[in-house]
Design a protein around this motif. Structure first.
Motif, PDB file in Angstrom:
ATOM      1  N   ASP A 177       0.874  -1.176   0.000  1.00 34.22           N
ATOM      2  CA  ASP A 177       0.000   0.000   0.000  1.00 34.22           C
ATOM      3  C   ASP A 177       0.912   1.228   0.000  1.00 34.22           C
ATOM      4  O   ASP A 177       1.600   1.502   0.983  1.00 34.22           O
ATOM      5  CB  ASP A 177      -0.881  -0.055   1.257  1.00 34.22           C
ATOM      6  CG  ASP A 177      -1.915   1.060   1.302  1.00 34.22           C
ATOM      7  OD1 ASP A 177      -1.633   2.159   0.794  1.00 34.22           O
ATOM      8  OD2 ASP A 177      -2.996   0.833   1.887  1.00 34.22           O
ATOM      9  N   ASN A 178       0.936   1.941  -1.114  1.00 38.54           N
ATOM     10  CA  ASN A 178       1.838   3.095  -1.286  1.00 38.54           C
ATOM     11  C   ASN A 178       1.067   4.416  -1.225  1.00 38.54           C
ATOM     12  O   ASN A 178       1.523   5.427  -1.761  1.00 38.54           O
ATOM     13  CB  ASN A 178       2.572   2.958  -2.644  1.00 38.54           C
ATOM     14  CG  ASN A 178       3.784   3.862  -2.782  1.00 38.54           C
ATOM     15  OD1 ASN A 178       4.490   4.127  -1.801  1.00 38.54           O
ATOM     16  ND2 ASN A 178       4.041   4.349  -3.992  1.00 38.54           N
ATOM     17  N   THR A 179      -0.088   4.387  -0.572  1.00 40.13           N
ATOM     18  CA  THR A 179      -0.945   5.576  -0.540  1.00 40.13           C
ATOM     19  C   THR A 179      -0.243   6.774   0.101  1.00 40.13           C
ATOM     20  O   THR A 179      -0.375   7.905  -0.368  1.00 40.13           O
ATOM     21  CB  THR A 179      -2.247   5.262   0.234  1.00 40.13           C
ATOM     22  OG1 THR A 179      -2.878   4.128  -0.368  1.00 40.13           O
ATOM     23  CG2 THR A 179      -3.211   6.427   0.204  1.00 40.13           C
ATOM     24  N   TRP A 180       0.517   6.524   1.178  1.00 36.60           N
ATOM     25  CA  TRP A 180       1.139   7.645   1.902  1.00 36.60           C
ATOM     26  C   TRP A 180       2.186   8.375   1.050  1.00 36.60           C
ATOM     27  O   TRP A 180       2.171   9.599   0.961  1.00 36.60           O
ATOM     28  CB  TRP A 180       1.807   7.128   3.194  1.00 36.60           C
ATOM     29  CG  TRP A 180       2.437   8.224   4.012  1.00 36.60           C
ATOM     30  CD1 TRP A 180       1.808   9.036   4.922  1.00 36.60           C
ATOM     31  CD2 TRP A 180       3.817   8.634   4.010  1.00 36.60           C
ATOM     32  NE1 TRP A 180       2.702   9.923   5.477  1.00 36.60           N
ATOM     33  CE2 TRP A 180       3.946   9.695   4.928  1.00 36.60           C
ATOM     34  CE3 TRP A 180       4.957   8.210   3.321  1.00 36.60           C
ATOM     35  CZ2 TRP A 180       5.161  10.340   5.183  1.00 36.60           C
ATOM     36  CZ3 TRP A 180       6.166   8.853   3.564  1.00 36.60           C
ATOM     37  CH2 TRP A 180       6.259   9.901   4.488  1.00 36.60           C
ATOM     38  N   ALA A 181       3.083   7.610   0.443  1.00 36.08           N
ATOM     39  CA  ALA A 181       4.211   8.247  -0.254  1.00 36.08           C
ATOM     40  C   ALA A 181       3.822   8.775  -1.630  1.00 36.08           C
ATOM     41  O   ALA A 181       4.401   9.751  -2.108  1.00 36.08           O
ATOM     42  CB  ALA A 181       5.369   7.262  -0.391  1.00 36.08           C
ATOM     43  N   THR A 182       2.849   8.143  -2.253  1.00 37.19           N
ATOM     44  CA  THR A 182       2.466   8.427  -3.649  1.00 37.19           C
ATOM     45  C   THR A 182       3.644   8.106  -4.576  1.00 37.19           C
ATOM     46  O   THR A 182       4.807   8.058  -4.125  1.00 37.19           O
ATOM     47  CB  THR A 182       2.022   9.896  -3.911  1.00 37.19           C
ATOM     48  OG1 THR A 182       3.175  10.736  -4.060  1.00 37.19           O
ATOM     49  CG2 THR A 182       1.100  10.429  -2.839  1.00 37.19           C
ATOM     50  N   PRO A 183       3.374   7.949  -5.875  1.00 35.80           N
ATOM     51  CA  PRO A 183       4.498   7.692  -6.798  1.00 35.80           C
ATOM     52  C   PRO A 183       5.464   8.868  -6.907  1.00 35.80           C
ATOM     53  O   PRO A 183       6.557   8.719  -7.452  1.00 35.80           O
ATOM     54  CB  PRO A 183       3.801   7.415  -8.137  1.00 35.80           C
ATOM     55  CG  PRO A 183       2.370   7.778  -7.959  1.00 35.80           C
ATOM     56  CD  PRO A 183       2.067   7.810  -6.509  1.00 35.80           C
ATOM     57  N   ILE A 184       5.101  10.022  -6.375  1.00 31.82           N
ATOM     58  CA  ILE A 184       6.033  11.160  -6.423  1.00 31.82           C
ATOM     59  C   ILE A 184       7.244  10.889  -5.525  1.00 31.82           C
ATOM     60  O   ILE A 184       8.366  11.247  -5.859  1.00 31.82           O
ATOM     61  CB  ILE A 184       5.330  12.469  -5.976  1.00 31.82           C
ATOM     62  CG1 ILE A 184       4.116  12.771  -6.872  1.00 31.82           C
ATOM     63  CG2 ILE A 184       6.310  13.650  -5.951  1.00 31.82           C
ATOM     64  CD1 ILE A 184       4.415  12.977  -8.325  1.00 31.82           C
ATOM     65  N   PHE A 185       7.025  10.247  -4.388  1.00 28.17           N
ATOM     66  CA  PHE A 185       8.108  10.076  -3.415  1.00 28.17           C
ATOM     67  C   PHE A 185       8.656   8.656  -3.327  1.00 28.17           C
ATOM     68  O   PHE A 185       9.717   8.447  -2.737  1.00 28.17           O
ATOM     69  CB  PHE A 185       7.654  10.528  -2.029  1.00 28.17           C
ATOM     70  CG  PHE A 185       7.406  12.020  -1.930  1.00 28.17           C
ATOM     71  CD1 PHE A 185       8.228  12.920  -2.590  1.00 28.17           C
ATOM     72  CD2 PHE A 185       6.348  12.514  -1.187  1.00 28.17           C
ATOM     73  CE1 PHE A 185       8.002  14.294  -2.506  1.00 28.17           C
ATOM     74  CE2 PHE A 185       6.117  13.886  -1.087  1.00 28.17           C
ATOM     75  CZ  PHE A 185       6.948  14.772  -1.748  1.00 28.17           C
ATOM     76  N   CYS A 186       7.933   7.664  -3.845  1.00 32.42           N
ATOM     77  CA  CYS A 186       8.431   6.288  -3.736  1.00 32.42           C
ATOM     78  C   CYS A 186       7.845   5.434  -4.855  1.00 32.42           C
ATOM     79  O   CYS A 186       6.643   5.521  -5.138  1.00 32.42           O
ATOM     80  CB  CYS A 186       8.028   5.697  -2.383  1.00 32.42           C
ATOM     81  SG  CYS A 186       8.609   4.002  -2.109  1.00 32.42           S
ATOM     82  N   ASN A 187       8.685   4.630  -5.484  1.00 32.56           N
ATOM     83  CA  ASN A 187       8.247   3.706  -6.531  1.00 32.56           C
ATOM     84  C   ASN A 187       8.649   2.291  -6.148  1.00 32.56           C
ATOM     85  O   ASN A 187       9.711   1.795  -6.531  1.00 32.56           O
ATOM     86  CB  ASN A 187       8.862   4.083  -7.889  1.00 32.56           C
ATOM     87  CG  ASN A 187       8.539   5.506  -8.276  1.00 32.56           C
ATOM     88  OD1 ASN A 187       9.408   6.367  -8.317  1.00 32.56           O
ATOM     89  ND2 ASN A 187       7.264   5.771  -8.525  1.00 32.56           N
TER      90      ASN A 187
END
Ligand SMILES: *Cc1c(COP(=O)(O)O)cnc(C)c1O
Length: 385
Positions: free
Chosen positions: A181-191
């Protein structure tokens, strides 16, 4: 992700040649698509994944949002669904059957826990919840029948991080699918896909939408994995992303990069203020120098979002309530990820008020001026003992 590429995806990708040279992509608000002949109808019906036939399958507005999200995360394909919880449920259920086992981080999103701890138990799928900050503990929880490792970094409310490259590598060796679940970081900060994770899920109700006006979810991964989910769970359960929601998400994505930069700056300012305040015990924001997992945070994230928790020093419920009620700019609400600042006190969930965690408060730092938000907190903190 490189700046140029990011800006291209958000603003231009797959948007050439729109009808009437429109600058904004049209909303294909239609349930069905018609065919000029038996042959073309048959071609679509026998290859539904690659044709516009029925909006429970494909819709061009939804497809455009999917293409952008897949590109942002560096995945081959994405599927947009009606909510974050359906993205989570579909991605897990696609890879388990009766007798299988899932390893999941503790403190995951509440409905993820319900799915794994009780719902899937009905189908004889078991789950073990582990402290994700200790990679050895996670790996030790793997069994012969483990099929999925489910991660959420940072975890909901407690902001604990997991070492994604290490866990992805260990799971891959054992043929275990990794989902995060990458909701917090978003693709802007984490891939996470670039770190070896198989599937990324998002609640698009948060930053991808960005205006607190849609409920949405997304799953990103390889073409094979996403096609499997589309054929099984998505078509079966019908958690359709409707065209208007997809259009609002495309509009939200235009500003994702600049919004995340602003949330990061605002959250750093507010978190730095709070950690120096005498009535605050600690601040759980991974990007702070004082954070227990700060080195890992720097390896995983190019920046942080606007969401973090802190503990008040007080253990009295009256103090927590007085603090929460005194706030004027932070609105009292669930969820997060819009332009507005929010507060979610852990104690609002009820339960035993004497239990630990009563002092835990989650903030979402929106796009307002940080000094105004700090002033609001300062005033509310002054009112408590
Ligand atoms: C909100 C949230 C979800 C659930 O998403 P919905 O769109 O509300 O279904 C899942 N994971 C995290 C981390 C969330 O914050």
């Amino acid at each position: 992700m490189e700046q140029d590429n990011l800006s291209y995806i958000l603003h231009h990708m797959n948007e050439d040649g729109l009808p009437e040279n429109a600058v904004s992509p049209p909303i294909f608000q239609t349930s069905i698509f018609c065919f000029p002949s038996f042959a073309s109808f048959q071609e679509a019906i026998t290859d539904e994944l690659n044709h516009s036939l029925y909006t429970r399958g494909n819709n061009p507005t939804v497809t455009l949002a999917e293409q952008k999200i897949a590109a942002l995360e560096g995945g081959e394909r994405a599927k947009l669904v009606s909510s974050g919880v359906s993205a989570i449920a579909h991605s897990i259920m696609a890879f388990v059957r009766s007798g299988d086992h899932v390893v999941c981080v503790e403190d995951c999103y509440s409905w993820t826990r319900v799915l794994l701890a009780s719902y899937l138990a009905r189908f004889n799928v078991s789950a073990t919840f582990v402290d994700g900050t200790d990679s050895d503990k996670v790996i030790a929880a793997f069994r012969e029948e483990t099929r999925v490792l489910y991660l959420e970094s940072p975890t909901s409310l407690t902001f604990k991080l997991q070492d994604l490259p290490v866990l992805a590598g260990a799971a891959r060796q054992r043929n275990i699918k990794t989902i995060i679940d990458n909701t917090w970081a978003t693709p802007i900060f984490c891939n996470p896909i670039s770190m070896g994770i198989d599937l990324v899920v998002h609640s698009g109700s948060k930053y991808l939408g960005g205006a607190s006006d849609i409920i949405a979810g997304a799953i990103v991964g390889s073409k094979d994995d996403i096609d499997l989910i589309r054929k099984q769970e998505y078509l079966q359960f019908g958690t359709v992303a409707d065209p208007f929601m997809a259009w609002l998400m495309i509009r939200g994505l235009r500003t994702l990069q600049i919004r995340m930069k602003a949330h990061y700056e605002g959250a750093m300012a507010v978190a730095s203020y709070l950690e120096k305040h005498p009535k605050v015990e600690n601040v759980l924001y991974p990007m702070l120098d004082s954070y227990s997992q700060k080195d890992l945070a720097r390896r995983l994230y190019r920046g942080g979002s606007g969401l973090f928790s802190f503990n008040l020093k007080t253990r009295r419920l009256e103090d927590v309530i007085r603090f929460v009620d005194a706030l004027k700019l932070f609105k009292r609400a669930v969820s997060w990820g819009g332009y507005e600042s929010l507060i979610f006190p852990n104690a609002v969930k009820g339960g035993n008020p004497a239990s630990a965690g009563i002092s835990l408060v989650r903030l979402h730092v929106g796009l307002e001026a940080a000094e105004d938000l700090i002033g609001d907190l300062d005033n509310a903190l002054r009112g408590i003992g």
